[in-house]
Write an enzyme that holds these catalytic residues in place. Sequence first.
Site, PDB file in Angstrom:
ATOM      1  CB  CYS A   1      -0.887   0.053   1.239  1.00 17.35           C
ATOM      2  SG  CYS A   1      -1.837  -1.410   1.559  1.00 17.35           S
TER       3      CYS A   1
HETATM    4  O1  KQY Z   1      -4.169  -0.162   2.438  1.00 18.27           O
HETATM    5  C1  KQY Z   1      -4.142   0.791   1.715  1.00 18.27           C
HETATM    6  N1  KQY Z   1      -4.011   0.640   0.415  1.00 18.27           N
HETATM    7  C2  KQY Z   1      -4.321   2.150   2.225  1.00 18.27           C
HETATM    8  C3  KQY Z   1      -4.793   2.206   3.577  1.00 18.27           C
HETATM    9  C4  KQY Z   1      -5.063   3.608   3.949  1.00 18.27           C
HETATM   10  C5  KQY Z   1      -5.344   3.761   5.339  1.00 18.27           C
HETATM   11  C6  KQY Z   1      -5.463   5.185   5.735  1.00 18.27           C
HETATM   12  N2  KQY Z   1      -5.571   5.307   7.137  1.00 18.27           N
END
Ligand code: KQY
Length: 365
Positions: A357
């Site tokens: 992420c």
């Molecule tokens: O897992 C993701 N792709 C992004 C998570 C974002 C979390 C923001 N608090």
Amino acid sequence: MPAPLISTPRADGYVMPAEWAPHSQTWMLWPERPDNWRYGAKPAQAAYTAIAEAIARFEPVSMGVSADQYENACARLSAGIRVVELSCNDAWVRDTGPTFIINGEGGLRANDWEFNAWGGLTGGLYQPWNRDDQVAQKICNMERIERYRTEGFVLEGGAIHVDGEGTLMTTEECLLNNNRNPHLTRAEIEQRLRDHLSIDTILWVPDGIYNDETNGHIDNMACFVKPGHVVLAWTDDDSDPQYHRSRQAYDYLSAHRDAKGRSLSITRMPLPKPLMQTESEVDGIDWAQKAWPRRAGERMAASYVNFLMVNGGIILPSFDDPKDEIAANILSDLCKDREVVQVPGREILLGGGNIHCITQQQPLA
Ligand code: KQY
């Protein structure tokens, strides 16, 4: 700067390559906001630094940093990591950055998806998100890459995985959620994906990981590791709320074929033991009205599937769990030509995601 292109990548011969295709670099964004990252984001900055340094062993890394944090990031990161000033709302470049596409003849372009902080005013994670929505444009401008802007079509990079051979995998929980594109039908969403990523077959896994605040991103649940081969987050514990989700995904993927007509090999990747946020971890987070609240005892969406493939390597989260070694061995066996490097993932998990992420690979054109 140049206006966005008005045709589509498919019409122009551009395709999203698989993550295992060679990269020219990986992008990251520096964490800073104290209402998502505990103790002024200092532990998160250390965790991001460890991940950036691990990736930099394999390929160049560019780190986008706010003006306020520029000197601090430069001091903490080794000299080989390029630090560029780039303001954003938070540090999830998988979701806010460009999704790069190539044409096989040296051409590199990007999709600049509309971003609404994982749900906008209907369960989104913070307001505002205007700077996050500019991240893809800023990176493209910096690199002189032309882009296709999907105004009116919301998507995050973590909501899709591709095999580079015409297959895309996503979840219904996320892409059909009424907080993303409620004005579009499933068929219309599919058409956007086909046009922007040159996709022929879309695999709709029903749900992602239990309690994932992204509404079940696929990149925490399942990914391709080679053509025709998927790794799926798994538990054998039928009392775990994750069990049914993984079972349904397994049954769905077993019953479907990819764009080349192959049935899929599926490797079950065990989950770490359930991980909860502790009182002291939650205490370190600033309370803010326009950010998602964190509560002690809440289960986090921990998964080993949230790894990044880099040139010759795999950067895999560890969770101080006996399954850490099992996860690394599974990936080493599946990807014999890659060195698996584990980096602690709990601090990133506390912010709501993991290594995949917070990274965005830029393919070699
Ligand atoms: O897992 C993701 N792709 C992004 C998570 C974002 C979390 C923001 N608090």
